[in-house]
Design a protein around this motif. Structure first.
Motif: not given
Ligand SMILES: C[S@@+](CC[C@H](N)C(=O)[O-])C[C@H]1O[C@@H](n2cnc3c(N)ncnc32)[C@H](O)[C@@H]1O
Length: 213
Positions: A58-65, A91-98, A100-102
């Motif tokens: 849907e075009g949102f950027k996501v930040v997860g935990a 902790g590790k941060i996983y990032t890809a376009p759009g 980021q997950v902590f």
């Protein structure tokens, strides 16, 4: 719940909470938060939910935990994207376009680390936590997101009939935690077809929370 409870669930693949389809509460009611495309949406206790695929679509950027790194690895595999992984003190941060997950305990996250958040999608996060942790969770969530608007999906059922998670979170509890800060709108109150875990009559409730002016 202790961290070991959740790590064990992921290691043994006992992830009955993971839905194969997008959650209908999300697809029907997220637009009620009125967030423009490109908004940064925080998904606490995100697991590897397919709802993240929908938010990205849907075009949102996501930040997860998410506590479990195994879950996070599976999330990126299923997104078919190769993340960059940064090892930090918390902790590790996983990032890809759009996205980021902590990885790690959400209670270790700060507003500075996650950055500006425009909205929150809480499905199976508040209800995953026992009574003793829910107040602390709601306060922390508001603190690190500057009381960003939320879509919250909860269950209500007779807690005497079944142990959580998911725990029953009645309307009165949502009001206690959130009514001082948000305008609350209950946009769905429907029966869980077949009962919760096939054991117990339950209702699913969807709430839109908009910060008070
Ligand atoms: C019931 S699952 C829900 C996952 C996801 N929201 C979904 O809808 O599929 C709860 C998730 O929260 C994670 N979790 C539990 N405690 C956590 C904590 N303190 N910090 C971060 N994640 C946590 C668990 O590993 C688990 O993946």
């Amino acid at each position: 719940m202790e961290a070991t409870f959740w790590h064990n669930k992921w290691e043994t693949n006992e992830i009955g909470f993971h839905e194969k389809e997008y959650n209908p509460g999300l697809t029907r009611h997220f637009s009620g938060l009125d967030l423009p495309s490109g908004s940064r949406v925080f998904v606490p206790l995100c697991g590897k939910t397919r709802d993240i695929h929908w938010l990205l679509k849907e075009g949102f950027k996501v930040v997860g935990a998410e506590l479990s790194e195994l879950a996070v690895k599976q999330l990126f595999e299923e997104l078919q994207t190769q993340p960059a992984v940064e090892d930090t003190a918390s902790g590790k941060i996983y990032t890809a376009p759009g996205i980021q997950v902590f990885t790690g305990d959400i209670f270790q996250l700060t507003g500075n680390s996650i950055g500006r958040i425009d909205g929150i999608y809480d499905r199976a996060a508040l209800v995953a936590l026992p009574d003793s942790m829910r107040k602390k969770y709601t306060e922390h969530l508001r603190a690190i997101t500057d009381t960003a608007p939320q879509l919250v999906i909860t269950f209500t059922y007779d807690q005497a009939h079944m142990d959580g998670p998911p725990f029953s979170v009645p309307a009165a509890e949502i009001e206690t935690f959130y009514a001082p800060f948000y305008q609350l709108k209950q946009v769905q109150d429907s029966e869980v077809k077949g009962g919760l875990k096939g054991q117990c009559e339950a209702r699913i409730n969807v709430w839109q929370l908009i910060e008070k002016a």
